[in-house]
Design a protein around this motif. Structure first.
Motif, PDB file in Angstrom:
ATOM      1  N   ILE A   1      50.561  35.549  51.381  1.00 45.28           N
ATOM      2  CA  ILE A   1      49.379  35.785  50.544  1.00 45.28           C
ATOM      3  C   ILE A   1      49.257  34.681  49.502  1.00 45.28           C
ATOM      4  CG2 ILE A   1      48.351  37.339  48.845  1.00 45.28           C
ATOM      5  CD1 ILE A   1      49.678  39.668  50.355  1.00 45.28           C
ATOM      6  N   HIS A   2      50.378  34.332  48.887  1.00 35.67           N
ATOM      7  CA  HIS A   2      50.343  33.271  47.879  1.00 35.67           C
ATOM      8  C   HIS A   2      49.891  31.948  48.485  1.00 35.67           C
ATOM      9  CE1 HIS A   2      52.380  29.937  45.623  1.00 35.67           C
ATOM     10  NE2 HIS A   2      51.587  30.445  44.705  1.00 35.67           N
ATOM     11  N   GLU A   3      50.363  31.629  49.661  1.00 35.25           N
ATOM     12  CA  GLU A   3      49.958  30.384  50.313  1.00 35.25           C
ATOM     13  C   GLU A   3      48.453  30.360  50.559  1.00 35.25           C
ATOM     14  OE1 GLU A   3      51.053  27.695  54.276  1.00 35.25           O
ATOM     15  OE2 GLU A   3      51.432  29.857  54.263  1.00 35.25           O
ATOM     16  N   LEU A   4      47.907  31.490  51.016  1.00 32.16           N
ATOM     17  CA  LEU A   4      46.471  31.586  51.260  1.00 32.16           C
ATOM     18  C   LEU A   4      45.689  31.402  49.960  1.00 32.16           C
ATOM     19  CD1 LEU A   4      43.983  32.309  53.027  1.00 32.16           C
ATOM     20  CD2 LEU A   4      44.457  34.724  52.489  1.00 32.16           C
ATOM     21  N   ILE A   5      46.102  32.095  48.899  1.00 30.68           N
ATOM     22  CA  ILE A   5      45.415  31.998  47.611  1.00 30.68           C
ATOM     23  C   ILE A   5      45.494  30.570  47.079  1.00 30.68           C
ATOM     24  CG2 ILE A   5      45.448  32.763  45.204  1.00 30.68           C
ATOM     25  CD1 ILE A   5      46.404  35.491  46.209  1.00 30.68           C
ATOM     26  N   ALA A   6      46.657  29.929  47.238  1.00 28.51           N
ATOM     27  CA  ALA A   6      46.826  28.561  46.744  1.00 28.51           C
ATOM     28  C   ALA A   6      45.892  27.596  47.465  1.00 28.51           C
ATOM     29  CB  ALA A   6      48.282  28.127  46.926  1.00 28.51           C
ATOM     30  N   ILE A   7      45.707  27.792  48.764  1.00 30.38           N
ATOM     31  CA  ILE A   7      44.782  26.938  49.524  1.00 30.38           C
ATOM     32  C   ILE A   7      43.355  27.142  49.027  1.00 30.38           C
ATOM     33  CG2 ILE A   7      43.766  26.584  51.813  1.00 30.38           C
ATOM     34  CD1 ILE A   7      46.529  27.219  52.978  1.00 30.38           C
ATOM     35  N   ARG A   8      42.964  28.406  48.811  1.00 28.65           N
ATOM     36  CA  ARG A   8      41.615  28.687  48.306  1.00 28.65           C
ATOM     37  C   ARG A   8      41.432  28.099  46.909  1.00 28.65           C
ATOM     38  NH1 ARG A   8      39.491  33.269  45.596  1.00 28.65           N
ATOM     39  NH2 ARG A   8      41.422  33.039  44.413  1.00 28.65           N
ATOM     40  N   ASP A   9      42.404  28.336  46.027  1.00 26.35           N
ATOM     41  CA  ASP A   9      42.295  27.835  44.659  1.00 26.35           C
ATOM     42  C   ASP A   9      42.193  26.311  44.624  1.00 26.35           C
ATOM     43  OD1 ASP A   9      42.472  30.420  43.808  1.00 26.35           O
ATOM     44  OD2 ASP A   9      44.471  30.238  42.910  1.00 26.35           O
ATOM     45  N   THR A  10      42.992  25.658  45.452  1.00 25.36           N
ATOM     46  CA  THR A  10      42.976  24.198  45.470  1.00 25.36           C
ATOM     47  C   THR A  10      41.628  23.672  45.935  1.00 25.36           C
ATOM     48  OG1 THR A  10      45.365  24.135  45.889  1.00 25.36           O
ATOM     49  CG2 THR A  10      44.108  22.142  46.399  1.00 25.36           C
ATOM     50  N   ALA A  11      41.026  24.366  46.904  1.00 23.97           N
ATOM     51  CA  ALA A  11      39.711  23.948  47.380  1.00 23.97           C
ATOM     52  C   ALA A  11      38.650  24.094  46.295  1.00 23.97           C
ATOM     53  CB  ALA A  11      39.321  24.761  48.617  1.00 23.97           C
ATOM     54  N   VAL A  12      38.811  25.092  45.421  1.00 23.11           N
ATOM     55  CA  VAL A  12      37.805  25.375  44.387  1.00 23.11           C
ATOM     56  C   VAL A  12      38.123  24.682  43.074  1.00 23.11           C
ATOM     57  CG1 VAL A  12      36.776  27.208  42.982  1.00 23.11           C
ATOM     58  CG2 VAL A  12      37.192  27.591  45.421  1.00 23.11           C
ATOM     59  N   LEU A  13      39.405  24.728  42.664  1.00 26.22           N
ATOM     60  CA  LEU A  13      39.802  24.284  41.337  1.00 26.22           C
ATOM     61  C   LEU A  13      40.566  22.971  41.336  1.00 26.22           C
ATOM     62  CD1 LEU A  13      41.140  27.734  40.073  1.00 26.22           C
ATOM     63  CD2 LEU A  13      38.872  26.787  39.651  1.00 26.22           C
ATOM     64  N   GLY A  14      41.038  22.568  42.506  1.00 33.01           N
ATOM     65  CA  GLY A  14      41.831  21.355  42.579  1.00 33.01           C
ATOM     66  C   GLY A  14      43.322  21.583  42.488  1.00 33.01           C
ATOM     67  N   ALA A  15      43.744  22.842  42.189  1.00 35.19           N
ATOM     68  CA  ALA A  15      45.162  23.185  42.076  1.00 35.19           C
ATOM     69  C   ALA A  15      45.297  24.701  42.165  1.00 35.19           C
ATOM     70  CB  ALA A  15      45.752  22.669  40.769  1.00 35.19           C
ATOM     71  N   PRO A  16      46.456  25.213  42.566  1.00 34.80           N
ATOM     72  CA  PRO A  16      46.659  26.672  42.596  1.00 34.80           C
ATOM     73  C   PRO A  16      46.577  27.266  41.191  1.00 34.80           C
ATOM     74  CG  PRO A  16      48.332  25.548  43.905  1.00 34.80           C
ATOM     75  CD  PRO A  16      47.624  24.484  43.123  1.00 34.80           C
ATOM     76  N   ASP A  17      46.086  28.496  41.112  1.00 36.51           N
ATOM     77  CA  ASP A  17      45.979  29.172  39.820  1.00 36.51           C
ATOM     78  C   ASP A  17      46.841  30.427  39.770  1.00 36.51           C
ATOM     79  OD1 ASP A  17      44.900  29.335  37.189  1.00 36.51           O
ATOM     80  OD2 ASP A  17      43.583  30.958  37.861  1.00 36.51           O
ATOM     81  N   MET A  18      47.607  30.691  40.824  1.00 36.65           N
ATOM     82  CA  MET A  18      48.528  31.827  40.839  1.00 36.65           C
ATOM     83  C   MET A  18      49.875  31.358  41.373  1.00 36.65           C
ATOM     84  SD  MET A  18      46.345  35.149  42.155  1.00 36.65           S
ATOM     85  CE  MET A  18      47.692  36.279  41.737  1.00 36.65           C
ATOM     86  N   THR A  19      50.925  31.994  40.888  1.00 34.09           N
ATOM     87  CA  THR A  19      52.269  31.722  41.384  1.00 34.09           C
ATOM     88  C   THR A  19      52.683  32.835  42.336  1.00 34.09           C
ATOM     89  OG1 THR A  19      53.368  32.941  39.607  1.00 34.09           O
ATOM     90  CG2 THR A  19      52.841  30.612  39.202  1.00 34.09           C
ATOM     91  N   LEU A  20      53.782  32.603  43.035  1.00 33.14           N
ATOM     92  CA  LEU A  20      54.328  33.645  43.904  1.00 33.14           C
ATOM     93  C   LEU A  20      54.681  34.880  43.092  1.00 33.14           C
ATOM     94  CD1 LEU A  20      55.377  34.644  46.632  1.00 33.14           C
ATOM     95  CD2 LEU A  20      57.514  33.413  46.182  1.00 33.14           C
ATOM     96  N   GLU A  21      55.175  34.667  41.866  1.00 32.61           N
ATOM     97  CA  GLU A  21      55.513  35.802  41.005  1.00 32.61           C
ATOM     98  C   GLU A  21      54.268  36.615  40.655  1.00 32.61           C
ATOM     99  OE1 GLU A  21      58.633  32.667  40.440  1.00 32.61           O
ATOM    100  OE2 GLU A  21      56.436  32.682  40.479  1.00 32.61           O
TER     101      GLU A  21
END
Length: 308
Positions: free
Chosen positions: A7-27
């Motif tokens: 789930i974190h990997e998926l969110i990080a890919i989405r965030d990077t596409a929108v924001l340029g970097a992940p906005d959530m951590t695995l924690e």
């Protein structure tokens, strides 16, 4: 819980596409999965492609016994048609949650980054309308942009501070929080046990960062900090800053804010972060800007009312 990494990997890919970097951590993801009131067997869905890769993550999480349900649908960029298949499941589950709590209607809240135009269009297609906006504010304690954040403000007369390691302070802090936020957007009152359980379940919680301010011996204001933004940004986080109505206008909010800045600087943090509702019932945005904070992101909350 074993799905958290995917789930974190998926969110990080989405965030990077929108924001340029992940906005959530695995924690952060793991904390959401153990959120009290979230039933992993009923309230969330994973959508995999033919090869087993995760393409979608959706959920509906009720907010106590209220009619408010937080919802979200996240789809891997470039995957077509999946969001349209996930939304009916989310809406159906939200209605079930409302019915189980005896409500004739429910209100859905959907968080959308201001920069995510595709998600905004999706929200409109699903019948959501803008509700309010939260600004992520930051002040730096190190580097060229750092201000005099390590210097605390002059304490108001009659002020004493206690931290949250003891239960009596936590119980008094809970009452201050509930009374101070009564009129705020999306606020749902909860009892102490639920309030405590939610914070205790989070890996970011550090009860020593709860500061309860007493004025002339009476609980008057509250600061709750945590470590949510330490893993990815090495920043402290002001989760809650609240002043009871009878004590507003005496400098308590500004003092506690500067107190948080100084504490984070002493911990060696690069900065301090908080979120503020632009439609706050108190002029909080102006307070944070005048204290040297700057807006670094906007997150809109879209809402939709549904009959159960």
């Amino acid at each position: 819980m074993e799905d958290a990494a995917a789930i974190h990997e998926l969110i990080a890919i989405r965030d990077t596409a929108v924001l340029g970097a992940p906005d959530m951590t695995l924690e952060d993801v793991a904390d959401e999965l153990v959120e009290p009131g979230f039933d992993r067997d009923k309230d969330g869905w994973l959508a995999h492609d033919a090869g087993g890769g995760l393409d979608g993550w959706a959920w509906a999480c009720s907010n106590g016994d209220s009619d408010l349900v937080d919802v979200q649908v996240i789809v891997r960029p470039g995957v077509e048609g999946l969001a349209a298949r996930l939304w009916p499941r989310v809406l159906r589950r939200a209605r079930e949650q409302g019915a189980a709590r005896g409500h004739a209607r429910i209100t859905l809240h959907l968080g959308v980054y201001r920069a995510d135009q595709g998600k905004q269009a999706e929200a409109k297609e699903q019948g959501f309308e803008p509700g309010t906006s939260f600004h992520r504010m930051r002040i730096d304690h190190q580097g060229a942009e750092a201000g005099p954040a390590a210097v605390t403000a002059e304490p108001p007369a009659g002020l004493t501070l206690r931290t949250g390691e003891s239960e009596d302070v936590r119980r008094a802090a809970h009452l201050v929080h509930q009374r101070a936020f009564t009129e705020h957007f999306g606020f749902v009152p909860v009892g102490y046990d639920v309030w405590y359980e939610r914070r205790q379940a989070s890996s970011a919680t550090d009860w020593s960062q709860l500061t309860l301010a007493y004025l002339d011996g009476h609980p008057a204001a509250l600061l709750i900090g945590n470590n949510q933004f330490v893993p990815d940004q090495d920043c402290g986080y002001v989760d809650t800053l609240a002043v009871l109505p009878d004590y507003r206008g005496r400098g308590l909010g500004r003092f506690l804010l500067r107190h948080a800045f100084a504490a984070d600087a002493a911990r060696g943090r690069e900065g301090t972060i908080l979120h503020v509702d632009s439609n706050n019932t108190t002029p909080a945005l102006g307070l944070y800007e005048s204290a040297g904070m700057r807006a670094v992101m906007a997150i809109d909350v879209w809402r939709r009312d549904l009959p159960v």
